[in-house]
Design an enzyme around this catalytic site. Structure first.
Site, PDB file in Angstrom:
ATOM      1  N   HIS A   5      37.160  50.165  39.323  1.00 37.57           N
ATOM      2  CA  HIS A   5      38.310  50.360  40.204  1.00 37.57           C
ATOM      3  C   HIS A   5      39.574  49.961  39.492  1.00 37.57           C
ATOM      4  O   HIS A   5      40.503  49.456  40.081  1.00 37.57           O
ATOM      5  CB  HIS A   5      38.178  49.506  41.461  1.00 37.57           C
ATOM      6  CG  HIS A   5      36.941  49.821  42.201  1.00 37.57           C
ATOM      7  ND1 HIS A   5      35.781  49.143  41.997  1.00 37.57           N
ATOM      8  CD2 HIS A   5      36.683  50.770  43.105  1.00 37.57           C
ATOM      9  CE1 HIS A   5      34.853  49.667  42.778  1.00 37.57           C
ATOM     10  NE2 HIS A   5      35.369  50.642  43.452  1.00 37.57           N
TER      11      HIS A   5
ATOM     12  N   THR B 255      38.553  45.418  51.554  1.00 36.91           N
ATOM     13  CA  THR B 255      38.085  44.218  52.224  1.00 36.91           C
ATOM     14  C   THR B 255      39.067  43.788  53.288  1.00 36.91           C
ATOM     15  O   THR B 255      38.711  43.484  54.422  1.00 36.91           O
ATOM     16  CB  THR B 255      38.000  43.050  51.223  1.00 36.91           C
ATOM     17  OG1 THR B 255      37.470  43.542  50.019  1.00 36.91           O
ATOM     18  CG2 THR B 255      37.163  41.930  51.755  1.00 36.91           C
TER      19      THR B 255
ATOM     20  N   ASP C  66      46.244  34.022  45.500  1.00 43.11           N
ATOM     21  CA  ASP C  66      45.420  35.109  46.034  1.00 43.11           C
ATOM     22  C   ASP C  66      46.273  36.064  46.869  1.00 43.11           C
ATOM     23  O   ASP C  66      47.011  35.623  47.763  1.00 43.11           O
ATOM     24  CB  ASP C  66      44.314  34.525  46.907  1.00 43.11           C
ATOM     25  CG  ASP C  66      43.525  35.621  47.585  1.00 43.11           C
ATOM     26  OD1 ASP C  66      42.824  36.353  46.868  1.00 43.11           O
ATOM     27  OD2 ASP C  66      43.639  35.759  48.811  1.00 43.11           O
TER      28      ASP C  66
ATOM     29  N   GLY D 192      45.582  38.161  49.295  1.00 43.32           N
ATOM     30  CA  GLY D 192      45.306  38.144  50.740  1.00 43.32           C
ATOM     31  C   GLY D 192      45.828  36.872  51.400  1.00 43.32           C
ATOM     32  O   GLY D 192      46.260  36.889  52.560  1.00 43.32           O
TER      33      GLY D 192
HETATM   34  P1  ADP Z   1      39.730  44.864  48.067  1.00 47.59           P
HETATM   35  O1  ADP Z   1      39.290  43.510  47.603  1.00 47.59           O
HETATM   36  O2  ADP Z   1      38.629  45.613  48.744  1.00 47.59           O
HETATM   37  O3  ADP Z   1      40.460  45.647  47.027  1.00 47.59           O
HETATM   38  P2  ADP Z   1      42.295  44.142  49.220  1.00 47.59           P
HETATM   39  O4  ADP Z   1      42.837  44.224  47.828  1.00 47.59           O
HETATM   40  O5  ADP Z   1      43.048  44.864  50.269  1.00 47.59           O
HETATM   41  O6  ADP Z   1      40.779  44.589  49.267  1.00 47.59           O
HETATM   42  O7  ADP Z   1      42.229  42.627  49.682  1.00 47.59           O
HETATM   43  C1  ADP Z   1      41.938  41.610  48.790  1.00 47.59           C
HETATM   44  C2  ADP Z   1      42.005  40.301  49.541  1.00 47.59           C
HETATM   45  O8  ADP Z   1      40.958  40.230  50.505  1.00 47.59           O
HETATM   46  C3  ADP Z   1      41.784  39.099  48.656  1.00 47.59           C
HETATM   47  O9  ADP Z   1      42.978  38.709  48.052  1.00 47.59           O
HETATM   48  C4  ADP Z   1      41.242  38.059  49.625  1.00 47.59           C
HETATM   49  O10 ADP Z   1      42.294  37.301  50.208  1.00 47.59           O
HETATM   50  C5  ADP Z   1      40.638  38.868  50.721  1.00 47.59           C
HETATM   51  N1  ADP Z   1      39.170  38.724  50.720  1.00 47.59           N
HETATM   52  C6  ADP Z   1      38.293  39.262  49.877  1.00 47.59           C
HETATM   53  N2  ADP Z   1      37.034  38.927  50.231  1.00 47.59           N
HETATM   54  C7  ADP Z   1      37.139  38.136  51.333  1.00 47.59           C
HETATM   55  C8  ADP Z   1      36.220  37.458  52.200  1.00 47.59           C
HETATM   56  N3  ADP Z   1      34.909  37.537  51.995  1.00 47.59           N
HETATM   57  N4  ADP Z   1      36.707  36.741  53.237  1.00 47.59           N
HETATM   58  C9  ADP Z   1      38.041  36.660  53.458  1.00 47.59           C
HETATM   59  N5  ADP Z   1      38.947  37.284  52.681  1.00 47.59           N
HETATM   60  C10 ADP Z   1      38.508  38.007  51.649  1.00 47.59           C
END
Ligand code: ADP
Ligand code: MG
Length: 580
Positions: free
Chosen positions: A217, A440, A552, A554
């Site tokens: 990815h 996610t 992070d 998220g």
């Molecule tokens: P992806 O990881 O599918 O590319 P995004 O980039 O939109 O999705 O989101 C990434 C964010 O998701 C991370 O920075 C983290 O904060 C959050 N995240 C990932 N896995 C988890 C989890 N198991 N529980 C809570 N938050 C998570």
């Protein structure tokens, strides 16, 4: 670079429409993906694969006789939403059970997991086998944490052949688990890939260098090495894979040399020749290999090597015929076309009518979702850049897609005659967020909105204690679904401190606005402090070192959103004060 598109945001959708138009003898379009357009046997297991788009021939190109029954197709590099997976699986269901199989990425695990719960609840027995072949992404003793890359093909092929042969769901699942356990891959990249509409690749590999252990990815490699010769590259890949071989490996292997998008076939063949020689020197026989583009990553310059360690039964199912748009093997008996429309179920939504006071609060909820949209739009690019450091660069776009859809759905729900309650508005927003964001964070935010909506209900007023219950429901939904713990370097690290501060404030008798504003400061500080953490969950985990020193994404977006909500409600209060 991707040159051909009208609107980059619609790229995956438009490309899938065209793919179906070019392959109607194999596949039909359903909401959320594609399903076989040819007859299947009553009672056969439906293998439903999927994941983000941008990996063709994975995943839609692998739908056809002897392989997948259907593919759920997400946006570029983003998981399909649970609702899409559910609908695609229903259209593929032949009353023999459903096996969901996909690469191990947090977003896919969440969305496919939710779809599985829903299918099982409806009496469609559904199991899951997650592909974990990438040896660079976790050590052998933690193999179940590894990512899925080109090993998707071996697992799907064996499971698809077993389903076609009429084996039971138990047996198809067992064979898929075994194939995954006996599959190993390792990839290298010479340069990154560029999302449609973007000007720059998600990462660059310095000239003269090669990145080892890339993701599919656009996640950068785990380590960089000077560019080797073909013989050195073959030696590196073969020796690492042999060192990682499963127990009871045997002496027969399927070999896949997989191009990631822009490596020429001649180069792949050249490397294949070197690889085969090394394997035979190691006393191994190569059985029905593949050399070509099987799981790509847009225009990534790179390749991967996969070994599947065969035994007698895996050999039989690997060699069985398959006839799909992108993968054909042996001769399979042609199948008649089937009517897909008959398998697609319509969904009906029942809406309750709120009192005028409850509908007025529903409108405030629409405003709050709009405020969230505002802050996400302002930070979209920065969030994407932060996610590109150790993730796949899509956190900004993903949050944007989710919140755009949520805001539009909230507005639409509130526009029906008589309006809509807070619960109804936020449920519509959450469903749309999950459905459209992918990734996610999309699954988490969508589900959390729905949980908060249920806690708030259809009421004419809310106390600070009600708000505290909603905050607790929101956070519980995220930890229950995502299973991340504090310290794992996820949004949980800014969300739990937020919840605790909010609940303490409310217990101390403070107003919702004051509690929000205080808790938002706590949350933003906690988000910044995630820079010191190593990611233990999510897509950034394999790149823990690269992530150190950066917060992070998220956790940051959560802090920004609660800060904006505090400001929004404060402004609302001031305006209503002025009006009064
Ligand atoms: P992806 O990881 O599918 O590319 P995004 O980039 O939109 O999705 O989101 C990434 C964010 O998701 C991370 O920075 C983290 O904060 C959050 N995240 C990932 N896995 C988890 C989890 N198991 N529980 C809570 N938050 C998570
Ligand atoms: Mg991401």
């Amino acid at each position: 670079m991707t040159q051909i598109f009208d609107n980059p945001a619609e790229f995956a959708h438009d490309a899938l429409d065209g793919f179906v138009a070019a392959n109607r003898q194999y596949v039909a379009r359903v909401d959320g993906g594609v399903v076989r357009s040819t007859e299947m046997n009553q009672g056969q297991v439906a293998l439903v694969v999927g994941g983000g788009s941008g990996h063709y021939p994975a995943f839609a190109g692998l739908v056809g006789a002897g392989l997948a029954a259907a593919s759920a197709c997400g946006n570029m590099f983003a998981s399909p939403a649970a609702g899409q997976i559910y609908r695609v699986a229903k259209a593929a269901n032949m009353n023999g059970g459903v096996l969901l199989s996909y690469g191990n990425y947090a977003g896919d695990v969440l969305h496919f997991g939710q779809a599985q719960v829903r299918l099982n609840a409806e009496g469609i027995e559904t199991r899951t086998v997650v592909v974990t072949d990438d040896i660079a992404s976790a050590p052998l003793n933690e193999w179940e944490k590894r990512r899925g890359i080109a090993g998707d093909l071996t697992v799907f092929k064996v499971a698809g052949a077993a389903a076609e042969a009429g084996l039971s769901l138990d047996e198809v699942e067992r064979l898929a688990i075994k194939t995954n356990y006996r599959t190993r891959s390792l990839g290298v990249a010479f340069d990154g890939c560029t999302l449609p509409g973007a000007q720059e690749p998600l990462f660059h590999v310095p000239a003269g260098m090669m990145a080892l252990g890339l993701g599919i990815h656009g996640e950068p490699g785990i380590s960089e090495h000077p560019m080797p010769t073909a013989s050195e590259l073959a030696q590196l890949l073969v020796s690492r894979l042999l060192a990682d071989k499963p127990d009871d490996a045997g002496t027969e292997v399927v070999v896949i040399v997989n191009g990631l998008g822009t490596v020429k076939y001649d180069e792949l063949f050249l490397l294949f020749g070197k690889v085969e020689k090394l394997l035979s020197e190691a006393g191994l026989s190569v059985i029905e290999p593949e050399c070509g583009e099987l799981v790509t990553s847009l225009d990534m310059s790179g390749l991967s090597l996969t070994l599947l360690w065969l035994d007698d039964e895996l050999k039989e199912y690997w060699a069985a015929p398959a006839d799909t748009p992108a993968f054909r093997k042996g001769t399979s008996t042609p199948r008649a076309q089937r009517s897909v429309a008959a398998h697609v179920a319509a969904e009906a939504v029942q809406l309750e009518v709120p009192t005028p006071a409850a509908a007025a609060l529903g409108l405030q909820a629409v405003g709050a979702v709009g405020a969230i949209r505002g802050v996400v739009m302002e930070h979209e690019e920065a969030l994407g850049n932060l996610d590109a450091i150790a993730g796949d660069g899509d956190h900004g776009i993903g949050m944007r897609r989710g919140v755009d859809a949520a805001s539009a759905a909230a507005q639409k729900r509130a526009e029906v005659d008589g309006g809509a309650s807070v619960a109804s508005v936020l449920t519509a927003a959450g469903e749309a967020w999950s459905e459209k964001a992918g990734g996610t964070s999309g699954a988490l935010w969508g589900t959390a909105f729905i949980a908060a909506a249920a806690a708030l209900g259809n009421r004419e007023s809310y106390s600070p204690a009600d708000a505290a219950l909603a905050v607790a429901a929101f956070t519980d939904a995220i930890t229950t679904l995502g299973k991340a713990e504090p310290g794992d370097k996820t949004m949980v690290d800014s969300m739990i401190p937020f919840r605790d501060a909010f609940l303490t404030n409310v217990a101390a008798g403070n107003s919702v606005v004051d509690s929000l504003k205080d808790a938002a400061v706590v949350s933003k500080n906690a988000a910044a402090a995630t820079a010191n953490l190593r990611p233990l969950k999510g897509r950034a985990r394999p790149l823990a070192e690269k992530s150190l020193g950066h917060p992070d994404p998220g956790a940051i977006s959560f802090g920004l959103i609660v800060e904006r909500l505090g400001q929004h409600f404060e402004n609302e209060l001031m305006e209503s004060g002025t009006r009064a």
